[in-house]
Structures are given as structure tokens and as C-alpha cells.
Design an enzyme around this catalytic site. Structure first.
Site, PDB file in Angstrom:
ATOM      1  N   ASN A  10     -76.846  18.120  48.041  1.00 37.02           N
ATOM      2  CA  ASN A  10     -76.125  17.509  46.919  1.00 37.02           C
ATOM      3  C   ASN A  10     -77.000  16.374  46.383  1.00 37.02           C
ATOM      4  O   ASN A  10     -76.976  15.259  46.881  1.00 37.02           O
ATOM      5  CB  ASN A  10     -74.777  16.988  47.442  1.00 37.02           C
ATOM      6  CG  ASN A  10     -73.956  16.307  46.373  1.00 37.02           C
ATOM      7  OD1 ASN A  10     -74.427  16.088  45.255  1.00 37.02           O
ATOM      8  ND2 ASN A  10     -72.731  15.951  46.704  1.00 37.02           N
ATOM      9  N   LYS A  17     -77.200  13.788  49.375  1.00 38.63           N
ATOM     10  CA  LYS A  17     -76.449  14.093  50.595  1.00 38.63           C
ATOM     11  C   LYS A  17     -76.895  15.465  51.063  1.00 38.63           C
ATOM     12  O   LYS A  17     -77.102  16.366  50.230  1.00 38.63           O
ATOM     13  CB  LYS A  17     -74.942  14.143  50.299  1.00 38.63           C
ATOM     14  CG  LYS A  17     -74.328  12.795  49.979  1.00 38.63           C
ATOM     15  CD  LYS A  17     -72.830  12.930  49.744  1.00 38.63           C
ATOM     16  CE  LYS A  17     -72.245  11.623  49.228  1.00 38.63           C
ATOM     17  NZ  LYS A  17     -71.041  11.764  48.437  1.00 38.63           N
ATOM     18  N   ARG A  91     -74.939  21.715  45.161  1.00 37.50           N
ATOM     19  CA  ARG A  91     -73.896  21.240  44.270  1.00 37.50           C
ATOM     20  C   ARG A  91     -74.539  21.063  42.894  1.00 37.50           C
ATOM     21  O   ARG A  91     -75.567  20.393  42.763  1.00 37.50           O
ATOM     22  CB  ARG A  91     -73.370  19.898  44.751  1.00 37.50           C
ATOM     23  CG  ARG A  91     -72.293  19.409  43.839  1.00 37.50           C
ATOM     24  CD  ARG A  91     -72.110  17.956  43.909  1.00 37.50           C
ATOM     25  NE  ARG A  91     -70.944  17.595  43.113  1.00 37.50           N
ATOM     26  CZ  ARG A  91     -70.458  16.386  43.061  1.00 37.50           C
ATOM     27  NH1 ARG A  91     -71.020  15.437  43.747  1.00 37.50           N
ATOM     28  NH2 ARG A  91     -69.423  16.123  42.307  1.00 37.50           N
ATOM     29  N   HIS A 182     -65.994  16.898  39.255  1.00 37.01           N
ATOM     30  CA  HIS A 182     -65.389  16.765  40.590  1.00 37.01           C
ATOM     31  C   HIS A 182     -64.606  18.003  40.995  1.00 37.01           C
ATOM     32  O   HIS A 182     -63.737  17.940  41.874  1.00 37.01           O
ATOM     33  CB  HIS A 182     -64.380  15.594  40.668  1.00 37.01           C
ATOM     34  CG  HIS A 182     -65.002  14.239  40.695  1.00 37.01           C
ATOM     35  ND1 HIS A 182     -64.364  13.132  40.203  1.00 37.01           N
ATOM     36  CD2 HIS A 182     -66.184  13.808  41.165  1.00 37.01           C
ATOM     37  CE1 HIS A 182     -65.110  12.069  40.364  1.00 37.01           C
ATOM     38  NE2 HIS A 182     -66.236  12.468  40.945  1.00 37.01           N
ATOM     39  N   GLY A 212     -63.279   7.820  43.758  1.00 36.62           N
ATOM     40  CA  GLY A 212     -64.492   7.357  44.439  1.00 36.62           C
ATOM     41  C   GLY A 212     -65.258   6.484  43.467  1.00 36.62           C
ATOM     42  O   GLY A 212     -64.651   5.835  42.609  1.00 36.62           O
ATOM     43  N   ARG A 243     -67.878   2.976  35.306  1.00 37.76           N
ATOM     44  CA  ARG A 243     -67.628   3.690  34.036  1.00 37.76           C
ATOM     45  C   ARG A 243     -66.290   3.254  33.452  1.00 37.76           C
ATOM     46  O   ARG A 243     -65.327   3.043  34.188  1.00 37.76           O
ATOM     47  CB  ARG A 243     -67.593   5.206  34.268  1.00 37.76           C
ATOM     48  CG  ARG A 243     -68.965   5.805  34.486  1.00 37.76           C
ATOM     49  CD  ARG A 243     -68.868   7.265  34.859  1.00 37.76           C
ATOM     50  NE  ARG A 243     -69.407   7.477  36.181  1.00 37.76           N
ATOM     51  CZ  ARG A 243     -69.231   8.585  36.907  1.00 37.76           C
ATOM     52  NH1 ARG A 243     -68.520   9.583  36.419  1.00 37.76           N
ATOM     53  NH2 ARG A 243     -69.765   8.693  38.090  1.00 37.76           N
ATOM     54  N   ASP A 285     -67.260  -2.152  44.365  1.00 35.04           N
ATOM     55  CA  ASP A 285     -66.989  -1.628  45.700  1.00 35.04           C
ATOM     56  C   ASP A 285     -65.618  -2.088  46.194  1.00 35.04           C
ATOM     57  O   ASP A 285     -65.359  -3.287  46.297  1.00 35.04           O
ATOM     58  CB  ASP A 285     -68.089  -2.110  46.664  1.00 35.04           C
ATOM     59  CG  ASP A 285     -68.009  -1.375  47.994  1.00 35.04           C
ATOM     60  OD1 ASP A 285     -66.914  -0.915  48.365  1.00 35.04           O
ATOM     61  OD2 ASP A 285     -69.048  -1.273  48.664  1.00 35.04           O
ATOM     62  N   ARG A 287     -64.394  -2.092  49.049  1.00 31.88           N
ATOM     63  CA  ARG A 287     -64.375  -2.869  50.286  1.00 31.88           C
ATOM     64  C   ARG A 287     -64.320  -4.365  49.938  1.00 31.88           C
ATOM     65  O   ARG A 287     -63.655  -5.142  50.600  1.00 31.88           O
ATOM     66  CB  ARG A 287     -65.594  -2.549  51.162  1.00 31.88           C
ATOM     67  CG  ARG A 287     -65.408  -1.249  51.936  1.00 31.88           C
ATOM     68  CD  ARG A 287     -66.688  -0.760  52.496  1.00 31.88           C
ATOM     69  NE  ARG A 287     -67.474  -0.133  51.442  1.00 31.88           N
ATOM     70  CZ  ARG A 287     -67.996   1.083  51.515  1.00 31.88           C
ATOM     71  NH1 ARG A 287     -67.852   1.790  52.599  1.00 31.88           N
ATOM     72  NH2 ARG A 287     -68.671   1.583  50.517  1.00 31.88           N
ATOM     73  N   ILE A 334     -62.098   5.978  47.840  1.00 29.52           N
ATOM     74  CA  ILE A 334     -61.002   5.034  47.581  1.00 29.52           C
ATOM     75  C   ILE A 334     -59.657   5.675  47.932  1.00 29.52           C
ATOM     76  O   ILE A 334     -58.835   5.078  48.636  1.00 29.52           O
ATOM     77  CB  ILE A 334     -61.024   4.583  46.098  1.00 29.52           C
ATOM     78  CG1 ILE A 334     -62.331   3.850  45.785  1.00 29.52           C
ATOM     79  CG2 ILE A 334     -59.819   3.712  45.778  1.00 29.52           C
ATOM     80  CD1 ILE A 334     -62.610   3.638  44.309  1.00 29.52           C
ATOM     81  N   GLY A 335     -59.450   6.893  47.480  1.00 28.64           N
ATOM     82  CA  GLY A 335     -58.180   7.585  47.732  1.00 28.64           C
ATOM     83  C   GLY A 335     -57.887   7.734  49.215  1.00 28.64           C
ATOM     84  O   GLY A 335     -56.735   7.655  49.649  1.00 28.64           O
ATOM     85  N   GLU A 336     -58.948   7.913  50.015  1.00 24.84           N
ATOM     86  CA  GLU A 336     -58.763   8.130  51.456  1.00 24.84           C
ATOM     87  C   GLU A 336     -58.596   6.828  52.227  1.00 24.84           C
ATOM     88  O   GLU A 336     -57.975   6.796  53.281  1.00 24.84           O
ATOM     89  CB  GLU A 336     -59.979   8.881  52.034  1.00 24.84           C
ATOM     90  CG  GLU A 336     -60.080  10.316  51.549  1.00 24.84           C
ATOM     91  CD  GLU A 336     -61.450  10.927  51.825  1.00 24.84           C
ATOM     92  OE1 GLU A 336     -62.100  10.553  52.814  1.00 24.84           O
ATOM     93  OE2 GLU A 336     -61.860  11.791  51.028  1.00 24.84           O
ATOM     94  N   GLU A 387     -66.575  18.393  50.300  1.00 28.82           N
ATOM     95  CA  GLU A 387     -67.231  19.231  49.293  1.00 28.82           C
ATOM     96  C   GLU A 387     -68.280  20.139  49.933  1.00 28.82           C
ATOM     97  O   GLU A 387     -68.460  21.286  49.538  1.00 28.82           O
ATOM     98  CB  GLU A 387     -67.872  18.338  48.221  1.00 28.82           C
ATOM     99  CG  GLU A 387     -66.841  17.667  47.339  1.00 28.82           C
ATOM    100  CD  GLU A 387     -67.338  16.393  46.682  1.00 28.82           C
ATOM    101  OE1 GLU A 387     -67.750  15.467  47.426  1.00 28.82           O
ATOM    102  OE2 GLU A 387     -67.317  16.302  45.451  1.00 28.82           O
TER     103      GLU A 387
HETATM  104  P1  ADP Z   1     -68.788   9.024  45.251  1.00 30.65           P
HETATM  105  O1  ADP Z   1     -68.047   9.169  43.976  1.00 30.65           O
HETATM  106  O2  ADP Z   1     -70.104   8.325  45.117  1.00 30.65           O
HETATM  107  O3  ADP Z   1     -68.835  10.273  46.125  1.00 30.65           O
HETATM  108  P2  ADP Z   1     -67.059   8.023  47.342  1.00 30.65           P
HETATM  109  O4  ADP Z   1     -65.995   9.049  47.248  1.00 30.65           O
HETATM  110  O5  ADP Z   1     -67.932   8.008  48.544  1.00 30.65           O
HETATM  111  O6  ADP Z   1     -67.917   7.952  46.038  1.00 30.65           O
HETATM  112  O7  ADP Z   1     -66.331   6.600  47.211  1.00 30.65           O
HETATM  113  C1  ADP Z   1     -67.074   5.434  47.211  1.00 30.65           C
HETATM  114  C2  ADP Z   1     -66.161   4.245  47.038  1.00 30.65           C
HETATM  115  O8  ADP Z   1     -65.090   4.313  47.989  1.00 30.65           O
HETATM  116  C3  ADP Z   1     -66.893   2.940  47.342  1.00 30.65           C
HETATM  117  O9  ADP Z   1     -67.316   2.321  46.183  1.00 30.65           O
HETATM  118  C4  ADP Z   1     -65.836   2.094  47.970  1.00 30.65           C
HETATM  119  O10 ADP Z   1     -65.304   1.348  46.921  1.00 30.65           O
HETATM  120  C5  ADP Z   1     -64.763   3.023  48.442  1.00 30.65           C
HETATM  121  N1  ADP Z   1     -64.674   3.044  49.901  1.00 30.65           N
HETATM  122  C6  ADP Z   1     -65.280   3.880  50.758  1.00 30.65           C
HETATM  123  N2  ADP Z   1     -64.935   3.615  52.029  1.00 30.65           N
HETATM  124  C7  ADP Z   1     -64.075   2.549  51.975  1.00 30.65           C
HETATM  125  C8  ADP Z   1     -63.353   1.782  52.933  1.00 30.65           C
HETATM  126  N3  ADP Z   1     -63.438   2.056  54.231  1.00 30.65           N
HETATM  127  N4  ADP Z   1     -62.572   0.791  52.489  1.00 30.65           N
HETATM  128  C9  ADP Z   1     -62.465   0.500  51.179  1.00 30.65           C
HETATM  129  N5  ADP Z   1     -63.125   1.179  50.219  1.00 30.65           N
HETATM  130  C10 ADP Z   1     -63.911   2.198  50.600  1.00 30.65           C
END
Ligand code: ADP
Length: 402
Positions: A10, A17, A91, A182, A212, A243, A285, A287, A334-336, A387
Site C-alpha cells: 500500500n 505499508k 492498493r 476508502h 482516520g 483536508r 493528530d 492523540r 480515530i473511529g477505532e 484493508e
Molecule cells: P490513515 O488515514 O492515514 O490510514 P489512520 O486510520 O491510521 O489514518 O488514522 C490516523 C489517525 O488516527 C491519527 O492521526 C490519530 O489522530 C488517530 N489515532 C490513531 N491511534 C490513536 C489513538 N490510540 N488514540 C487517539 N487517536 C489515534
């Protein structure tokens, strides 16, 4: 038995990845990530036999340099699994107008992916580099490279959902329409939801939120995706890391005509300097944003706008269902992981029938699957996306037929 492994690649705009997995047992034998391409310091991390490795690759590393490192320093050193790879799955973000399903890569497919570059200028060129280098590095498998497209999941969207209300010939002649993105993730979690809910996929009515760095939402009715928030490019829709998502197109004219900003710079502002980063002025981010939500007003506002837009999309997608919603699904980094986002968003949707189980919501993170709703709510699920597994399964299906 290791004789049915798929190498999944990917290649993103600033990261790569990769993984080697068995789509039948779902076992991931090796996985890794190169981050911060073209920046001052590029690192690679990978995991093999439960041991994690991290190495500095160099400065201002290109996709090609990073792929050379992956092949020479990681893959070739694990001959036991390397020799059992029977196909390579790539991908690819955009299949353009011509491709609507996973496909064995040949020169024609490569030319279609090239033609779709204007629709995914940050992603398709990187995907093509990955394909080119994989063909060189795995000469024995050069005819066993498969492209799996994010746009394929959206090919059955009705015209009512994918057409913009601009003169029709822009669609007919220039293929300007909404394509979505996505799709691999939405497709994967939708199938997982069907399994969890014990429902036939063809009867499934769900809304999936991939949140994400890029974020999007899809409405799936009777197993078919009928609408999604990303459009001609992955810029439309939800508020994202950097974005803007939806804006009045006049903002672009205003920036250009009144403020004298040229269109390339405006594109950069809307794709790299907007969203959560632009609003908070601090970070994209979660976090960081989650930690500072209560103490920093700008952070709070940016997160609130993110949830406000998301809840509006969810409410509008409820109108697309012709029977009861089977589930709302959260996935993506973020969703997870971010219970705060799920809680704020669902609290806005109380009158639509979503009721959160606050305790469960706080418990679900770091790759866990589970319900976060109470009994008399529409079911709300958190499902980690995978994915790579979907790409590996699609690749296996196609290379097995050769
Ligand atoms: P991408 O769209 O690059 O695949 P991801 O699905 O990996 O992105 O999501 C990345 C975002 O998820 C990061 O910017 C971060 O904000 C958030 N994130 C990932 N892990 C955590 C966590 N443990 N706690 C809070 N936010 C997280």
C-alpha cells in the site's frame, strides 16, 4: 503450511505499508510501515515473529529508495516466507472510469491507473511506483500482480448520488462525478458487520464511518453502497486531519480573486493546511487533540466541528435507508480509538434513535471489536479495519484462477 502467502503493498503519498499474509487463515506473517517519505528523517518499522524492528533509512527518502530497502533488507532476509509468496496485491486508490473491480495488472491496467491520476493526484502516482518496483523485484511473479481499487466499492452508486449539479456534459465528456474513496475499508468493515450481526450481506443496511487522517462515510443499502462522502477526489465530505472536506466552491474564487492566492496554493491550503490542523492551528493528530479538548478552546472547536459535520452526514444517510438500519459502524485510527468522537457524535443523534453505552464506549479501543450502544438504540459497532486482508483475499481469488 506457508505455501499460499500474498504480499500486500500500500504505497501512499508519504508512507508505505506492507505485509505478507495468508488470506485463508488470516494470519499476518510480517508487516511493516515506512513513514515520513521526503522528510528529514525516514524510519521503517516492521514486525516478524512477534519481534518489532525499527531502523533509520535516511534523509529525504523517495518511494523507490524505501521500496529497495523493504525488498533487500526485510523481505529477502526472510526466505522462508518470501519463497512462499504466490501473488502481490496493490492498493490503488482510483480506478477512474474504466475499472470497477479488482484486476490482474497488465500494461492496459497500468495505463488506466495513469489516466486516473488527475482524480487522485497524491495517491495514484505512488501506487504506480509500487507496482513498477514490485514487478522488477519479483520477476517470477511479474504476471501475478493484482490491483485492488478503493473506487470499486462505489461503482453501483446511483446517478442521483454520484452526479454533481453542473452541466451534464462535464460528466459525459470529462467524467467529472463523485467516485468515493476508502472503499476497501468500508467494504471490509461492512462484511465484518454482516458476520457479527449474522445477516446476509445482500440484506444489510448500514452506515460505515472510516475516520482516520482521511475520513469518509458510506451508506450501504441491501449490500450495495448507495452514497459516500468523498467525491471527485478525497477532498470532499467530512472534516479531516488536514483536508477541509465540504466547502462552498466560492471560497476558492474568493481566495483567488480577492486575496490573490494562486490555485495551486489554494489546493495546498485545502488539502494540507485545513481540517483539524487548520482549525486548531496546532495538530491534526487526535492523540494530541483528545488530550487538550477541555483545556484548549481552539482544539475543542475543531473537534466539535468534526463531530458536527459527521453527525449531519449520519443523519442524512439515515434517509437513504428504506428499512430499519442494522448498524452504524466506526472504524479507522480515530473511529477505532477515540471514544470522545463517538460520544459527541452519537449524543447529537439521540433523537434519531442512537443511544450510547458510555462505559462500553470507553472500553473499546486498540483493535477491539464491539457494540457501544444500549439495547433500545440502533446498534452501533466499532470494527477495526483490515484493508490488507481484503486486498490479500481479492489477490488470492484472482491469482488462483491463472
Ligand atoms: P490513515 O488515514 O492515514 O490510514 P489512520 O486510520 O491510521 O489514518 O488514522 C490516523 C489517525 O488516527 C491519527 O492521526 C490519530 O489522530 C488517530 N489515532 C490513531 N491511534 C490513536 C489513538 N490510540 N488514540 C487517539 N487517536 C489515534
Amino acid at each position: 503450511m506457508l505455501n499460499h502467502l500474498i504480499f500486500v503493498l500500500n504505497c501512499g503519498s508519504s508512507s508505505i505499508k506492507f505485509s505478507i499474509l495468508d488470506p485463508t487463515t488470516k494470519k499476518k506473517h510480517l508487516s511493516g510501515l515506512v513513514e515520513c517519505l521526503f522528510l528529514k528523517k525516514t524510519y521503517i518499522t516492521w514486525e516478524y515473529l512477534k519481534i518489532k524492528y525499527k531502523k533509520y533509512i535516511g534523509s529525504y527518502i523517495s518511494h523507490k529508495d524505501a521500496l529497495d530497502f523493504i525488498f533487500n533488507e526485510v523481505l529477502l532476509k526472510q526466505q522462508d516466507i518470501y519463497n512462499n509468496i504466490i501473488g502481490i496485491g496493490h492498493r490503488v486508490v482510483h480506478g477512474g472510469k474504466k475499472i470497477n473491480k479488482s484486476i490482474l495488472i497488465d500494461s492496459m491496467v497500468i495505463s488506466f491507473i495513469k489516466q486516473a491520476i488527475p482524480f487522485a493526484p497524491m495517491h495514484n502516482p505512488a501506487n504506480l511506483i509500487g507496482i513498477e518496483i514490485a514487478i522488477q523485484k519479483f520477476p517470477k511473479l511479474s504476471k501475478k500482480n493484482v490491483a485492488v481499487f478503493d473506487t470499486a466499492f462505489y461503482q453501483k452508486m446511483p446517478k442521483t448520488a454520484f452526479l454533481y449539479a453542473i452541466p451534464y456534459y462535464f460528466y459525459k465528456k470529462h467524467h467529472i462525478r463523485r467516485y468515493g474513496a476508502h472503499g476497501i475499508s468500508h467494504n471490509y468493515v461492512a462484511h465484518e458487520a454482516a458476520t457479527i450481526l449474522k445477516k446476509d450481506f445482500d440484506l444489510l443496511n448500514i452506515i460505515t464511518c472510516h475516520l482516520g487522517n482521511g475520513s469518509s462515510i458510506s451508506a450501504i443499502k441491501n449490500g450495495i453502497c448507495v452514497d459516500t462522502s468523498m467525491g471527485l477526489t478525497p477532498l470532499e465530505g467530512l472534516v479531516m486531519g488536514t483536508r477541509s472536506g465540504d466547502i462552498d466552491p466560492s471560497v476558492v474564487f474568493f481566495m483567488n480573486k480577492q486575496l490573490g492566492i494562486d490555485v495551486d496554493k489554494i489546493h495546498e491550503i485545502l488539502t494540507k493546511e485545513s481540517g483539524l490542523l487548520g482549525l486548531s492551528g496546532l495538530s491534526s493528530d487526535f492523540r494530541y487533540l483528545e488530550k487538550n479538548y477541555l483545556s484548549n478552546k481552539k482544539v475543542k472547536l475543531s473537534v466539535d466541528i468534526f463531530c458536527y459535520r459527521l453527525s449531519k452526514y449520519i443523519a442524512s444517510y439515515m434517509c437513504l435507508m428504506d428499512k430499519k438500519l442494522d448498524a452504524l459502524v466506526f472504524t479507522g485510527g480515530i473511529g477505532e480509538n477515540v471514544s470522545l468522537i463517538r460520544q459527541i457524535t452519537l449524543s447529537k443523534l439521540y433523537l434519531m434513535g442512537f443511544k450510547i453505552d458510555i462505559e462500553q464506549n470507553c472500553l473499546i479501543k486498540s483493535g477491539k471489536t464491539g457494540f457501544i450502544s444500549i439495547n433500545d438504540s440502533f446498534p452501533v459497532l466499532v470494527i477495526p479495519t483490515n484493508e490488507e486482508l481484503l486486498i490479500a483475499k481479492e489477490t488470492m481469488k484472482i491469482v488462483s484462477l491463472i
